[in-house]
Design a protein around this motif. Structure first.
Motif, PDB file in Angstrom:
ATOM      1  N   GLN A   1       1.126  -1.193  -0.429  1.00 24.58           N
ATOM      2  CA  GLN A   1       0.207   0.072   0.160  1.00 24.58           C
ATOM      3  C   GLN A   1       1.111   0.731   0.369  1.00 24.58           C
ATOM      4  OE1 GLN A   1      -3.347   0.026   1.939  1.00 24.58           O
ATOM      5  NE2 GLN A   1      -3.916   2.157   1.936  1.00 24.58           N
ATOM      6  N   VAL A   2       1.091   2.412  -0.475  1.00 26.06           N
ATOM      7  CA  VAL A   2       0.828   3.553  -1.211  1.00 26.06           C
ATOM      8  C   VAL A   2       1.067   4.217   0.343  1.00 26.06           C
ATOM      9  CG1 VAL A   2       1.237   5.896  -2.453  1.00 26.06           C
ATOM     10  CG2 VAL A   2       1.634   3.300  -3.826  1.00 26.06           C
ATOM     11  N   GLN A   3       2.443   4.605   1.273  1.00 26.25           N
ATOM     12  CA  GLN A   3       2.053   5.866   2.175  1.00 26.25           C
ATOM     13  C   GLN A   3       3.478   6.639   1.709  1.00 26.25           C
ATOM     14  OE1 GLN A   3       2.323   3.794   6.359  1.00 26.25           O
ATOM     15  NE2 GLN A   3       0.460   3.952   5.838  1.00 26.25           N
ATOM     16  N   LEU A   4       2.444   7.857   1.751  1.00 26.83           N
ATOM     17  CA  LEU A   4       2.919   9.111   1.475  1.00 26.83           C
ATOM     18  C   LEU A   4       3.212   9.823   3.196  1.00 26.83           C
ATOM     19  CD1 LEU A   4       2.749  10.498  -1.394  1.00 26.83           C
ATOM     20  CD2 LEU A   4       4.674   9.392  -0.894  1.00 26.83           C
ATOM     21  N   VAL A   5       4.448  10.079   4.476  1.00 27.59           N
ATOM     22  CA  VAL A   5       3.714  10.671   5.113  1.00 27.59           C
ATOM     23  C   VAL A   5       4.534  12.173   5.139  1.00 27.59           C
ATOM     24  CG1 VAL A   5       3.930  10.505   7.686  1.00 27.59           C
ATOM     25  CG2 VAL A   5       4.059   8.551   5.876  1.00 27.59           C
ATOM     26  N   GLU A   6       3.869  12.808   5.603  1.00 27.11           N
ATOM     27  CA  GLU A   6       4.749  14.465   5.843  1.00 27.11           C
ATOM     28  C   GLU A   6       5.473  14.771   6.982  1.00 27.11           C
ATOM     29  OE1 GLU A   6       1.924  15.460   2.172  1.00 27.11           O
ATOM     30  OE2 GLU A   6       2.037  14.515   4.246  1.00 27.11           O
ATOM     31  N   SER A   7       6.256  15.479   7.167  1.00 23.65           N
ATOM     32  CA  SER A   7       6.826  16.105   8.373  1.00 23.65           C
ATOM     33  C   SER A   7       6.975  17.192   7.832  1.00 23.65           C
ATOM     34  CB  SER A   7       7.317  15.055   9.656  1.00 23.65           C
ATOM     35  OG  SER A   7       8.860  15.121   8.981  1.00 23.65           O
ATOM     36  N   GLY A   8       7.526  18.064   9.567  1.00 18.02           N
ATOM     37  CA  GLY A   8       8.455  19.160   9.421  1.00 18.02           C
ATOM     38  C   GLY A   8       7.895  20.718   9.676  1.00 18.02           C
ATOM     39  N   ALA A  23       8.365  10.563   3.934  1.00 18.82           N
ATOM     40  CA  ALA A  23       8.659   9.009   3.942  1.00 18.82           C
ATOM     41  C   ALA A  23       7.647   8.411   3.191  1.00 18.82           C
ATOM     42  CB  ALA A  23       8.855   8.273   5.459  1.00 18.82           C
ATOM     43  N   ALA A  24       8.539   7.722   1.672  1.00 19.36           N
ATOM     44  CA  ALA A  24       7.475   7.380   0.914  1.00 19.36           C
ATOM     45  C   ALA A  24       7.582   5.624   1.370  1.00 19.36           C
ATOM     46  CB  ALA A  24       7.856   7.560  -0.571  1.00 19.36           C
ATOM     47  N   SER A  25       6.476   4.924   1.435  1.00 20.47           N
ATOM     48  CA  SER A  25       6.352   3.176   1.249  1.00 20.47           C
ATOM     49  C   SER A  25       5.827   2.813   0.531  1.00 20.47           C
ATOM     50  CB  SER A  25       6.527   2.979   2.641  1.00 20.47           C
ATOM     51  OG  SER A  25       5.360   3.405   3.305  1.00 20.47           O
ATOM     52  N   GLY A  26       5.619   1.808   0.338  1.00 19.19           N
ATOM     53  CA  GLY A  26       4.911   1.038  -0.750  1.00 19.19           C
ATOM     54  C   GLY A  26       4.994   0.788  -2.068  1.00 19.19           C
ATOM     55  N   PHE A  27       6.105   1.510  -2.816  1.00 18.63           N
ATOM     56  CA  PHE A  27       6.294   1.502  -4.308  1.00 18.63           C
ATOM     57  C   PHE A  27       7.923   1.533  -4.544  1.00 18.63           C
ATOM     58  CE2 PHE A  27       6.658   6.229  -4.483  1.00 18.63           C
ATOM     59  CZ  PHE A  27       6.322   7.112  -3.822  1.00 18.63           C
ATOM     60  N   THR A  28       7.888   1.742  -5.381  1.00 26.04           N
ATOM     61  CA  THR A  28       9.773   1.426  -5.926  1.00 26.04           C
ATOM     62  C   THR A  28       9.857   3.284  -6.148  1.00 26.04           C
ATOM     63  OG1 THR A  28       9.917  -0.764  -7.127  1.00 26.04           O
ATOM     64  CG2 THR A  28      10.932   1.043  -6.725  1.00 26.04           C
ATOM     65  N   PHE A  29      10.564   4.031  -5.497  1.00 26.42           N
ATOM     66  CA  PHE A  29      10.264   5.057  -4.922  1.00 26.42           C
ATOM     67  C   PHE A  29      11.300   5.953  -6.207  1.00 26.42           C
ATOM     68  CE2 PHE A  29      10.382   9.541  -2.986  1.00 26.42           C
ATOM     69  CZ  PHE A  29      11.640   9.836  -2.310  1.00 26.42           C
ATOM     70  N   SER A  30      12.591   4.928  -6.158  1.00 28.47           N
ATOM     71  CA  SER A  30      13.206   5.467  -7.241  1.00 28.47           C
ATOM     72  C   SER A  30      12.788   5.604  -8.715  1.00 28.47           C
ATOM     73  CB  SER A  30      14.829   4.540  -7.013  1.00 28.47           C
ATOM     74  OG  SER A  30      14.166   3.165  -7.219  1.00 28.47           O
ATOM     75  N   PHE A  31      11.764   5.613  -8.744  1.00 29.91           N
ATOM     76  CA  PHE A  31      11.415   5.129 -10.062  1.00 29.91           C
ATOM     77  C   PHE A  31      10.482   6.790 -10.546  1.00 29.91           C
ATOM     78  CE2 PHE A  31      13.241   0.988 -10.574  1.00 29.91           C
ATOM     79  CZ  PHE A  31      12.158  -0.106 -10.706  1.00 29.91           C
ATOM     80  N   TYR A  32      10.186   7.166  -9.531  1.00 26.45           N
ATOM     81  CA  TYR A  32       9.478   8.256  -9.848  1.00 26.45           C
ATOM     82  C   TYR A  32       9.830   9.546  -9.478  1.00 26.45           C
ATOM     83  CZ  TYR A  32       5.880   4.564 -10.551  1.00 26.45           C
ATOM     84  OH  TYR A  32       5.407   2.952 -10.304  1.00 26.45           O
ATOM     85  N   THR A  33       9.334  10.905 -10.304  1.00 25.28           N
ATOM     86  CA  THR A  33       9.269  12.300  -9.903  1.00 25.28           C
ATOM     87  C   THR A  33       8.329  12.177  -8.970  1.00 25.28           C
ATOM     88  OG1 THR A  33      10.473  12.701 -12.478  1.00 25.28           O
ATOM     89  CG2 THR A  33       8.996  14.135 -10.727  1.00 25.28           C
ATOM     90  N   MET A  34       9.557  13.261  -8.133  1.00 19.79           N
ATOM     91  CA  MET A  34       8.163  13.191  -6.772  1.00 19.79           C
ATOM     92  C   MET A  34       7.936  14.771  -6.606  1.00 19.79           C
ATOM     93  SD  MET A  34       8.120  10.337  -5.003  1.00 19.79           S
ATOM     94  CE  MET A  34       6.823  11.386  -3.902  1.00 19.79           C
ATOM     95  N   ASN A  35       7.310  15.234  -6.024  1.00 19.86           N
ATOM     96  CA  ASN A  35       6.574  15.999  -6.036  1.00 19.86           C
ATOM     97  C   ASN A  35       5.922  17.142  -4.684  1.00 19.86           C
ATOM     98  OD1 ASN A  35       6.295  16.643  -9.016  1.00 19.86           O
ATOM     99  ND2 ASN A  35       4.307  14.811  -8.554  1.00 19.86           N
ATOM    100  N   SER A 104      -2.848  10.291  -9.318  1.00 18.98           N
ATOM    101  CA  SER A 104      -2.040  10.894  -8.266  1.00 18.98           C
ATOM    102  C   SER A 104      -2.800   9.803  -6.355  1.00 18.98           C
ATOM    103  CB  SER A 104      -2.443  12.192  -8.125  1.00 18.98           C
ATOM    104  OG  SER A 104      -2.441  13.213  -7.661  1.00 18.98           O
ATOM    105  N   HIS A 105      -0.710  10.124  -5.844  1.00 19.89           N
ATOM    106  CA  HIS A 105      -1.004   9.644  -4.712  1.00 19.89           C
ATOM    107  C   HIS A 105      -0.269  11.059  -3.586  1.00 19.89           C
ATOM    108  CE1 HIS A 105      -1.280   5.323  -5.364  1.00 19.89           C
ATOM    109  NE2 HIS A 105      -0.603   5.512  -6.678  1.00 19.89           N
ATOM    110  N   TRP A 106      -1.092  11.329  -2.833  1.00 21.86           N
ATOM    111  CA  TRP A 106      -1.303  12.212  -2.316  1.00 21.86           C
ATOM    112  C   TRP A 106      -0.378  12.127  -0.652  1.00 21.86           C
ATOM    113  CZ3 TRP A 106      -0.878  16.778  -3.917  1.00 21.86           C
ATOM    114  CH2 TRP A 106      -1.232  17.356  -5.679  1.00 21.86           C
ATOM    115  N   GLY A 107      -0.235  12.462  -0.340  1.00 18.62           N
ATOM    116  CA  GLY A 107       0.017  12.387   2.064  1.00 18.62           C
ATOM    117  C   GLY A 107      -1.108  13.349   2.239  1.00 18.62           C
ATOM    118  N   GLN A 108      -0.609  13.023   3.632  1.00 17.49           N
ATOM    119  CA  GLN A 108      -1.699  13.630   4.665  1.00 17.49           C
ATOM    120  C   GLN A 108      -1.923  15.202   4.617  1.00 17.49           C
ATOM    121  OE1 GLN A 108       0.612  12.248   6.125  1.00 17.49           O
ATOM    122  NE2 GLN A 108       0.971  13.993   7.364  1.00 17.49           N
ATOM    123  N   GLY A 109      -0.107  15.872   4.450  1.00 18.18           N
ATOM    124  CA  GLY A 109       0.041  17.075   4.317  1.00 18.18           C
ATOM    125  C   GLY A 109       0.569  17.520   6.325  1.00 18.18           C
TER     126      GLY A 109
END
Length: 116
Positions: A1-8, A23-35, A104-109
Motif C-alpha cells: 500500500q502506497v504511503q506518503l507521510v509528511e513531517s516538519g 517518507a514514502a513506502s509501498g512503491f519503488t520510490f526511485s522510479f518516480y518524479t516526486m512533487n 495521483s498519490h498524496w500524503g496527509q499534508g
C-alpha cells in the motif's frame, strides 16, 4: 500500500526556515518524479517543486525560486523541501505527491504557518 507521510511543518516567523520531509513506502520510490504541492485557505492546490527520479532535474514555481530547495534520498525513500526566507504568503498545507499510471498519490499534508 502506497504511503506518503509528511513531517516538519510548523509556525515560523517571516524570514525563517523550515525543512519538510516526506517518507514514502509501498512503491519503488526511485522510479518516480516526486512533487511538493501546497494549498492555502481559499486557494487551489499549486505545484511548488518537483524532482526527477535520479535528481537530475528540479523545477520550482516562480514564487519560491531561490528560496526553496527540493532534494531526495532514494536509499531512504525520502523527499525533502528546504524552505528559507519564508514569507507569510507561503502559509499553506504542504503535500507530498507522485503520479503512477495517471493515478495521483498524496500524503496527509503538513501545515506551514509564517507569521509577519
Amino acid at each position: 500500500q502506497v504511503q506518503l507521510v509528511e513531517s516538519g511543518g510548523g509556525l515560523v516567523q517571516a524570514g525563517g526556515s523550515l525543512r519538510l520531509s516526506c517518507a514514502a513506502s509501498g512503491f519503488t520510490f526511485s522510479f518516480y518524479t516526486m512533487n511538493w504541492y501546497r494549498q492555502a485557505p481559499g486557494k487551489e492546490r499549486e505545484l511548488v517543486a518537483s524532482i526527477t527520479s535520479s535528481s537530475l532535474i528540479t523545477q520550482y514555481t516562480d514564487s519560491v525560486k531561490g528560496r526553496f530547495t527540493i532534494s531526495r534520498d532514494n536509499a531512504k525513500s525520502t523527499v525533502s523541501l528546504q524552505m528559507s526566507s519564508l514569507k507569510p504568503e507561503d502559509t499553506a498545507v504542504y503535500y507530498c505527491n507522485f503520479y503512477r499510471n495517471s493515478v495521483s498519490h498524496w500524503g496527509q499534508g503538513t501545515q506551514v504557518t509564517v507569521s509577519s
